[in-house]
Enzyme design. Structure first.
Site, PDB file in Angstrom:
ATOM      1  N   TYR A  56      39.523  35.853  53.760  1.00  0.00           N
ATOM      2  CA  TYR A  56      38.527  35.738  52.690  1.00  0.00           C
ATOM      3  C   TYR A  56      37.129  35.444  53.226  1.00  0.00           C
ATOM      4  CZ  TYR A  56      41.956  36.517  49.138  1.00  0.00           C
ATOM      5  OH  TYR A  56      42.913  37.124  48.354  1.00  0.00           O
ATOM      6  N   ARG A  59      35.876  38.862  53.808  1.00  0.00           N
ATOM      7  CA  ARG A  59      35.537  39.510  52.539  1.00  0.00           C
ATOM      8  C   ARG A  59      34.268  38.908  51.934  1.00  0.00           C
ATOM      9  NH1 ARG A  59      39.776  40.622  48.153  1.00  0.00           N
ATOM     10  NH2 ARG A  59      38.283  42.293  47.775  1.00  0.00           N
ATOM     11  N   ILE A  93      36.147  40.530  42.501  1.00  0.00           N
ATOM     12  CA  ILE A  93      35.853  39.129  42.819  1.00  0.00           C
ATOM     13  C   ILE A  93      34.468  38.962  43.441  1.00  0.00           C
ATOM     14  CG2 ILE A  93      38.276  38.471  42.992  1.00  0.00           C
ATOM     15  CD1 ILE A  93      38.068  38.712  46.036  1.00  0.00           C
ATOM     16  N   HIS A 109      40.112  37.870  37.908  1.00  0.00           N
ATOM     17  CA  HIS A 109      40.810  37.631  39.175  1.00  0.00           C
ATOM     18  C   HIS A 109      40.101  36.603  40.054  1.00  0.00           C
ATOM     19  CE1 HIS A 109      43.026  41.763  38.849  1.00  0.00           C
ATOM     20  NE2 HIS A 109      43.548  40.830  38.084  1.00  0.00           N
ATOM     21  N   CYS A 139      38.476  15.163  45.199  1.00  0.00           N
ATOM     22  CA  CYS A 139      39.607  14.269  45.496  1.00  0.00           C
ATOM     23  C   CYS A 139      39.808  14.023  46.992  1.00  0.00           C
ATOM     24  CB  CYS A 139      40.893  14.827  44.897  1.00  0.00           C
ATOM     25  SG  CYS A 139      41.586  16.249  45.784  1.00  0.00           S
ATOM     26  N   GLU A 203      38.215  59.765  39.754  1.00  0.00           N
ATOM     27  CA  GLU A 203      39.209  60.801  39.447  1.00  0.00           C
ATOM     28  C   GLU A 203      40.152  60.233  38.400  1.00  0.00           C
ATOM     29  OE1 GLU A 203      41.967  59.693  43.321  1.00  0.00           O
ATOM     30  OE2 GLU A 203      40.546  61.350  43.427  1.00  0.00           O
ATOM     31  N   ALA A 219      30.753  56.441  40.475  1.00  0.00           N
ATOM     32  CA  ALA A 219      30.259  55.465  39.493  1.00  0.00           C
ATOM     33  C   ALA A 219      28.740  55.415  39.442  1.00  0.00           C
ATOM     34  CB  ALA A 219      30.823  54.083  39.813  1.00  0.00           C
TER      35      ALA A 219
END
EC number: 2.3.1.286
Length: 233
Positions: A56, A59, A93, A109, A139, A203, A219
């Site tokens: 992540y 990403r 995301i 998501h 915490c 498509e 798009a």
């Protein structure tokens, strides 16, 4: 073109693909370098949180270095200029819709730029690089994870999404494969309620036949053209 007062739009990876954020199925993309069972499930995180954060972090860097594209900008413009209500629900995301001017985006998501404590459920803005040993600011537990819905987890905001669908008079799916549930079922829900439906995709998707209308192409071309038509109607 019919005038619709309340438009609900679902977006998927195809909206951000032209910004350099790969879809699940891209050959050679970041998803192909990892076993999804190891990096996108609660069980994988329990086994090896460092690997999950590595994935992540990559990403997140990809997202932060990307730029929103003409599709994101067009949807932000539609939301700002349409006299009725336009709601964006995304499976993505990234934050490119917000950078394109959209507000109130429903991230079903989760969000790559947010962090979640697996111990107490506190949420906060994620740093560029997350570390499994970093304590939760609430915490103090070393249980920090990305605020992402993983495989086997329930998507966020589902009650709100179904409520939004019931109020729509047009449902539009943009850049989504139509294979991941529950989002893949939204078109059937809309049809059952007599809501007009439109698919905009590179498509035809697996569920294309369920839509009243379809527009196919990149798009960055199809979405601005459709938005022009709606605003000019």
């Amino acid at each position: 073109m019919a005038h619709h007062q309340n438009i609900v739009i679902l977006t998927g990876a195809g909206v951000s693909a032209e910004s350099g954020l790969g879809t699940f199925r891209d050959a050679g993309g970041i998803w192909t370098k990892y076993d999804l069972e190891e990096v996108a499930t609660p069980e994988g995180f329990a086994r090896n949180p460092a690997l999950v954060h590595e994935f992540y972090n990559a990403r997140r860097a990809n997202c932060l270095d990307a730029h929103h594209n003409e599709a994101h900008t067009a949807l932000g413009r539609l939301q700002a200029e349409h006299p009725g209500r336009v709601t964006l629900i995304t499976q993505n995301i990234d934050d490119l819709h917000e950078r394109g001017g959209a507000t109130g985006v429903v991230h079903m998501h989760g969000e790559l730029l947010r962090a979640l404590c697996a111990a107490c459920a506190h949420r906060w803005d994620a740093p560029r690089e997350m570390d499994p040993t970093a304590p939760c600011p609430s915490c103090n537990a070393a249980a920090t994870r990305p605020d992402i819905v993983w495989f086997g987890e329930i998507p966020y905001h589902m009650d709100e999404i179904y409520s939004l669908l019931t109020e729509a008079d047009l449902f539009v799916a943009i850049g989504t494969s139509g294979t991941v549930y529950p989002a893949a079922g939204f078109v059937s829900e809309a049809r059952a309620m007599g809501i007009a439906t439109l698919e905009i995709n590179l498509e035809p998707s697996e569920g294309s036949a369920l839509f009243d209308r379809t527009l196919h192409g990149p798009a960055t071309e199809t979405v601005p053209e459709w938005v022009e038509g709606v605003l000019g109607a």
